[in-house]
Design a protein around this motif. Structure first.
Motif, PDB file in Angstrom:
ATOM      1  N   MET A 175       0.863  -1.209   0.007  1.00 31.11           N
ATOM      2  CA  MET A 175       0.129  -0.064   0.145  1.00 31.11           C
ATOM      3  C   MET A 175       0.790   1.250  -0.075  1.00 31.11           C
ATOM      4  SD  MET A 175      -2.925   1.037   2.579  1.00 31.11           S
ATOM      5  CE  MET A 175      -3.743   2.614   2.523  1.00 31.11           C
ATOM      6  N   ILE A 176       0.601   2.205  -0.884  1.00 27.99           N
ATOM      7  CA  ILE A 176       1.491   3.359  -0.941  1.00 27.99           C
ATOM      8  C   ILE A 176       0.706   4.629  -0.952  1.00 27.99           C
ATOM      9  CG2 ILE A 176       1.339   3.279  -3.397  1.00 27.99           C
ATOM     10  CD1 ILE A 176       4.342   4.512  -3.467  1.00 27.99           C
ATOM     11  N   ILE A 177       1.126   5.807  -0.226  1.00 27.97           N
ATOM     12  CA  ILE A 177       0.266   6.833  -0.160  1.00 27.97           C
ATOM     13  C   ILE A 177       1.098   7.896  -0.814  1.00 27.97           C
ATOM     14  CG2 ILE A 177      -0.858   8.463   1.308  1.00 27.97           C
ATOM     15  CD1 ILE A 177      -1.249   6.198   3.349  1.00 27.97           C
ATOM     16  N   LEU A 178       0.866   8.609  -1.882  1.00 28.43           N
ATOM     17  CA  LEU A 178       1.624   9.505  -2.599  1.00 28.43           C
ATOM     18  C   LEU A 178       0.897  10.971  -2.194  1.00 28.43           C
ATOM     19  CD1 LEU A 178       1.720   8.249  -6.205  1.00 28.43           C
ATOM     20  CD2 LEU A 178       3.498   8.161  -4.333  1.00 28.43           C
ATOM     21  N   PRO A 179       1.750  11.800  -1.494  1.00 27.07           N
ATOM     22  CA  PRO A 179       1.437  13.027  -1.095  1.00 27.07           C
ATOM     23  C   PRO A 179       0.532  13.842  -2.138  1.00 27.07           C
ATOM     24  CG  PRO A 179       3.571  13.351  -1.001  1.00 27.07           C
ATOM     25  CD  PRO A 179       3.101  11.850  -1.361  1.00 27.07           C
ATOM     26  N   ALA A 180      -0.382  14.681  -1.871  1.00 28.58           N
ATOM     27  CA  ALA A 180      -1.121  15.730  -2.773  1.00 28.58           C
ATOM     28  C   ALA A 180       0.277  16.435  -3.394  1.00 28.58           C
ATOM     29  CB  ALA A 180      -1.959  16.601  -2.075  1.00 28.58           C
ATOM     30  N   GLY A 181       0.111  16.779  -4.855  1.00 29.98           N
ATOM     31  CA  GLY A 181       1.159  17.918  -5.018  1.00 29.98           C
ATOM     32  C   GLY A 181       2.427  17.263  -5.693  1.00 29.98           C
ATOM     33  N   ILE A 182       2.654  15.836  -5.530  1.00 30.18           N
ATOM     34  CA  ILE A 182       3.909  15.492  -5.927  1.00 30.18           C
ATOM     35  C   ILE A 182       3.742  14.816  -7.470  1.00 30.18           C
ATOM     36  CG2 ILE A 182       3.355  12.980  -5.119  1.00 30.18           C
ATOM     37  CD1 ILE A 182       6.409  12.684  -4.317  1.00 30.18           C
ATOM     38  N   TYR A 183       4.791  15.238  -8.314  1.00 25.73           N
ATOM     39  CA  TYR A 183       4.651  14.846  -9.645  1.00 25.73           C
ATOM     40  C   TYR A 183       4.808  12.974  -9.506  1.00 25.73           C
ATOM     41  CZ  TYR A 183       4.546  19.486 -11.557  1.00 25.73           C
ATOM     42  OH  TYR A 183       4.317  20.642 -11.990  1.00 25.73           O
ATOM     43  N   HIS A 184       4.043  12.439 -10.333  1.00 26.22           N
ATOM     44  CA  HIS A 184       4.372  10.997 -10.414  1.00 26.22           C
ATOM     45  C   HIS A 184       3.574  10.423 -11.655  1.00 26.22           C
ATOM     46  CE1 HIS A 184      -0.028  11.457  -8.731  1.00 26.22           C
ATOM     47  NE2 HIS A 184      -0.223  10.460  -9.129  1.00 26.22           N
ATOM     48  N   ARG A 185       3.869   9.128 -11.875  1.00 25.05           N
ATOM     49  CA  ARG A 185       3.045   8.433 -12.981  1.00 25.05           C
ATOM     50  C   ARG A 185       2.891   6.980 -12.397  1.00 25.05           C
ATOM     51  NH1 ARG A 185       8.193   9.099 -17.145  1.00 25.05           N
ATOM     52  NH2 ARG A 185       9.489   7.573 -16.117  1.00 25.05           N
ATOM     53  N   PHE A 186       2.223   6.288 -13.462  1.00 22.16           N
ATOM     54  CA  PHE A 186       2.058   4.614 -13.041  1.00 22.16           C
ATOM     55  C   PHE A 186       1.972   4.047 -14.436  1.00 22.16           C
ATOM     56  CE2 PHE A 186      -0.710   1.308 -13.147  1.00 22.16           C
ATOM     57  CZ  PHE A 186      -0.363   0.592 -12.100  1.00 22.16           C
ATOM     58  N   THR A 187       2.518   2.736 -14.440  1.00 16.62           N
ATOM     59  CA  THR A 187       2.712   1.864 -15.465  1.00 16.62           C
ATOM     60  C   THR A 187       2.507   0.176 -15.060  1.00 16.62           C
ATOM     61  OG1 THR A 187       3.604   1.314 -17.398  1.00 16.62           O
ATOM     62  CG2 THR A 187       5.473   1.759 -15.625  1.00 16.62           C
ATOM     63  N   LEU A 188       2.033  -0.340 -15.695  1.00 16.81           N
ATOM     64  CA  LEU A 188       2.022  -1.750 -15.616  1.00 16.81           C
ATOM     65  C   LEU A 188       3.595  -2.265 -15.625  1.00 16.81           C
ATOM     66  CD1 LEU A 188      -1.274  -3.073 -17.138  1.00 16.81           C
ATOM     67  CD2 LEU A 188      -0.779  -2.859 -14.826  1.00 16.81           C
ATOM     68  N   ASP A 189       3.655  -3.421 -14.784  1.00 22.36           N
ATOM     69  CA  ASP A 189       5.001  -3.752 -15.396  1.00 22.36           C
ATOM     70  C   ASP A 189       4.656  -4.811 -16.653  1.00 22.36           C
ATOM     71  OD1 ASP A 189       3.816  -6.298 -14.122  1.00 22.36           O
ATOM     72  OD2 ASP A 189       5.128  -6.067 -12.368  1.00 22.36           O
ATOM     73  N   SER A 190       5.684  -6.093 -16.851  1.00 24.71           N
ATOM     74  CA  SER A 190       5.484  -6.729 -18.069  1.00 24.71           C
ATOM     75  C   SER A 190       4.473  -7.976 -17.952  1.00 24.71           C
ATOM     76  CB  SER A 190       6.804  -7.470 -18.323  1.00 24.71           C
ATOM     77  OG  SER A 190       7.324  -8.194 -17.509  1.00 24.71           O
ATOM     78  N   ASN A 191       3.927  -7.984 -16.682  1.00 30.15           N
ATOM     79  CA  ASN A 191       2.780  -8.940 -16.606  1.00 30.15           C
ATOM     80  C   ASN A 191       1.325  -8.324 -16.997  1.00 30.15           C
ATOM     81  OD1 ASN A 191       4.276 -10.888 -14.985  1.00 30.15           O
ATOM     82  ND2 ASN A 191       4.231  -9.617 -13.318  1.00 30.15           N
ATOM     83  N   ASN A 192       1.323  -7.039 -17.263  1.00 34.58           N
ATOM     84  CA  ASN A 192       0.199  -6.144 -17.744  1.00 34.58           C
ATOM     85  C   ASN A 192      -1.094  -6.592 -17.044  1.00 34.58           C
ATOM     86  OD1 ASN A 192       1.682  -5.100 -20.086  1.00 34.58           O
ATOM     87  ND2 ASN A 192       1.531  -7.031 -20.860  1.00 34.58           N
ATOM     88  N   TYR A 193      -1.084  -6.617 -15.457  1.00 31.92           N
ATOM     89  CA  TYR A 193      -2.282  -6.906 -14.982  1.00 31.92           C
ATOM     90  C   TYR A 193      -1.768  -6.347 -13.266  1.00 31.92           C
ATOM     91  CZ  TYR A 193      -5.889  -9.337 -12.514  1.00 31.92           C
ATOM     92  OH  TYR A 193      -6.886  -9.674 -11.379  1.00 31.92           O
ATOM     93  N   ILE A 194      -2.899  -5.583 -12.891  1.00 29.29           N
ATOM     94  CA  ILE A 194      -2.807  -5.203 -11.561  1.00 29.29           C
ATOM     95  C   ILE A 194      -4.457  -4.953 -11.044  1.00 29.29           C
ATOM     96  CG2 ILE A 194      -2.675  -2.828 -11.819  1.00 29.29           C
ATOM     97  CD1 ILE A 194      -0.653  -2.782  -9.471  1.00 29.29           C
ATOM     98  N   GLU A 195      -4.555  -5.304  -9.758  1.00 30.33           N
ATOM     99  CA  GLU A 195      -5.875  -4.952  -9.040  1.00 30.33           C
ATOM    100  C   GLU A 195      -5.450  -4.311  -8.032  1.00 30.33           C
ATOM    101  OE1 GLU A 195      -8.550  -8.158  -8.313  1.00 30.33           O
ATOM    102  OE2 GLU A 195      -7.849  -9.322  -9.984  1.00 30.33           O
TER     103      GLU A 195
END
Length: 187
Positions: free
Chosen positions: A126-146
């Motif tokens: 579980m990750i909590i990113l603070p408001a205002g931080i620049y970020h991005r998300f990508t899947l890894d090579s498994n191409n699947y996340i819930e």
């Protein structure tokens, strides 16, 4: 245990690859905390209502709304467009909270010197990113996340793409966690 490292971002290599330097340059939980990120290990992802750590975090931080997202070609409408949007560097006016309940993926953030840090999420992270931080998300090579997503009050998913240094959440983030280098806008 959190798995994070400085990223060797070679644009000729698929974004879903780990992008580690050789040798790897790990980033500690303490370094992530200096950026305002929080990490928790949730042991009971099959019945989150019974997980004491999660329930304590939800109560202390006031998370009153939750939903569930599955990122896969079969389950996510407009899959390719959504993944492209998720991987565009952005910020939010509120915290971004994700609990990985299955699969895996990466969140990328920048340190105070504008270097990319890649954070791997696997089941139970579980990750909590603070408001205002620049970020991005990508899947890894498994191409699947819930993942479960948590919010204080009604959910707001509005991304504010970089550059957006005048956004109030960005100014507050820099005041709380930033240094002089983080105010510069870079690609």
């Amino acid at each position: 245990m959190v798995r994070a490292w400085f990223m060797n971002y070679d644009t000729s290599v698929d974004q879903r690859e780990p992008h580690q330097f050789d040798p790897p340059q790990p980033v500690s939980l303490e370094e992530l905390e200096k950026l305002g990120l929080l990490y928790f290990q949730i042991k009971n992802t099959d019945d989150v209502e019974k997980d004491e750590v999660l329930q304590k975090v939800r109560k202390e931080r006031g998370y009153s709304y939750e939903d569930h997202i599955t990122c896969s070609r079969e389950k996510l409408p407009n899959y390719d467009d959504k993944l492209k949007m998720f991987f565009t560097e952005h910020l939010h006016a509120d915290e971004e909270i994700r609990l990985c309940t299955d699969g895996s993926g990466y969140f990328d953030v920048r340190d105070g010197s504008d270097k990319w840090i890649r954070i791997q999420l696997v089941k139970g992270d579980m990750i909590i990113l603070p408001a205002g931080i620049y970020h991005r998300f990508t899947l890894d090579s498994n191409n699947y996340i819930e993942a479960k997503r948590y919010f204080v009050g009604e959910p707001v998913w509005t991304p504010h793409n970089r550059p957006n240094d005048d956004h109030p959440a960005r100014k507050q983030y820099l005041q709380s966690h930033g240094g002089e280098n983080t105010t510069q806008t870079r690609g």
